[in-house]
Design a protein around this motif. Structure first.
Motif, short mmCIF file in Angstrom:
data_model
loop_
_atom_site.label_atom_id
_atom_site.label_comp_id
_atom_site.label_asym_id
_atom_site.label_seq_id
_atom_site.Cartn_x
_atom_site.Cartn_y
_atom_site.Cartn_z
N GLU A 1 6.48 5.16 -0.93
CA GLU A 1 5.46 4.61 0.15
C GLU A 1 4.95 3.16 -0.23
O GLU A 1 5.23 2.29 0.86
CB GLU A 1 4.31 5.44 0.23
CG GLU A 1 4.29 6.68 0.71
CD GLU A 1 3.09 7.56 0.65
OE1 GLU A 1 1.92 6.86 0.34
OE2 GLU A 1 3.05 8.64 1.02
N SER B 1 0.71 -1.27 0.07
CA SER B 1 -0.07 -0.09 0.02
C SER B 1 0.96 1.26 0.00
O SER B 1 2.11 1.17 0.50
CB SER B 1 -0.92 -0.19 1.29
OG SER B 1 -0.23 0.02 2.29
N GLY B 2 0.55 2.24 -0.54
CA GLY B 2 0.85 3.77 -0.75
C GLY B 2 0.51 4.56 -1.69
O GLY B 2 -0.15 3.88 -2.78
N THR B 3 0.55 5.87 -1.57
CA THR B 3 -0.07 6.56 -2.66
C THR B 3 1.29 7.10 -3.76
O THR B 3 0.65 7.69 -4.66
CB THR B 3 -0.54 7.91 -2.02
OG1 THR B 3 0.40 8.32 -1.25
CG2 THR B 3 -1.67 7.51 -1.04
N THR B 4 2.31 6.66 -3.32
CA THR B 4 3.57 6.93 -4.16
C THR B 4 4.39 5.81 -4.36
O THR B 4 4.13 4.75 -3.24
CB THR B 4 4.52 8.05 -3.90
OG1 THR B 4 5.14 7.86 -2.74
CG2 THR B 4 3.69 9.26 -3.60
N ASP C 1 8.39 1.38 0.97
CA ASP C 1 8.31 1.27 2.45
C ASP C 1 7.68 0.22 2.95
O ASP C 1 7.83 -0.52 3.66
CB ASP C 1 8.11 2.66 2.99
CG ASP C 1 9.03 3.71 2.86
OD1 ASP C 1 10.12 3.30 2.56
OD2 ASP C 1 8.59 4.76 2.87
N ASP C 2 6.30 0.15 2.32
CA ASP C 2 5.39 -1.05 2.92
C ASP C 2 5.96 -2.33 2.49
O ASP C 2 5.79 -3.20 3.46
CB ASP C 2 4.02 -0.65 2.11
CG ASP C 2 3.18 -1.67 2.76
OD1 ASP C 2 2.88 -1.66 4.30
OD2 ASP C 2 2.51 -2.55 1.83
N ARG D 1 13.98 -3.95 -0.05
CA ARG D 1 14.26 -2.48 -0.55
C ARG D 1 15.87 -2.04 -0.93
O ARG D 1 15.78 -1.59 -1.85
CB ARG D 1 13.86 -1.54 0.57
CG ARG D 1 13.87 0.03 0.12
CD ARG D 1 13.49 0.98 0.85
NE ARG D 1 13.61 0.85 2.36
CZ ARG D 1 13.07 1.31 3.53
NH1 ARG D 1 12.22 1.76 3.28
NH2 ARG D 1 13.56 0.83 4.81
#
Length: 91
Positions: A30, A24-27, A33-34, A43
């Motif tokens: 993100e 999940s994330g909007t970018t 990171d998730d 990562r």
């Protein structure tokens, strides 16, 4: 926002063998990171020590290479597929 991330064979040891995982994330940042929060160590295989995409890793949001979009700031709309693809070189 929930997305699916396609994982190349070489990184599937981090995902327990899964070829696709939710994140999940909007970018893109993100989402990565998730991804790291659920699959520790992945990562570092996608980003370099400066936090930029590794030179020989291509990342697509939908069908678009993020290097031609907004790089790590590329939006990741709900339901989009993010693909991590190692570059192939040779001669």
């Amino acid at each position: 926002m929930s997305v699916s991330v396609r994982i190349p064979t070489i990184l599937r040891t981090y995902t327990g063998g899964a070829s696709e995982v939710p994140a999940s994330g909007t970018t893109l940042a993100e989402v990565l990171d998730d991804l790291e929060a659920h699959h520790a160590g992945i990562r570092a295989r996608i980003l370099d020590d400066n936090g930029a995409l590794r030179r020989f890793v291509n990342v697509y949001v939908g069908n678009e290479d993020v290097r031609f979009l907004e790089d790590l700031a590329t939006p990741t709309p709900d339901g989009v597929q993010v693909s991590v693809i190692p570059a192939v070189a040779g001669g």
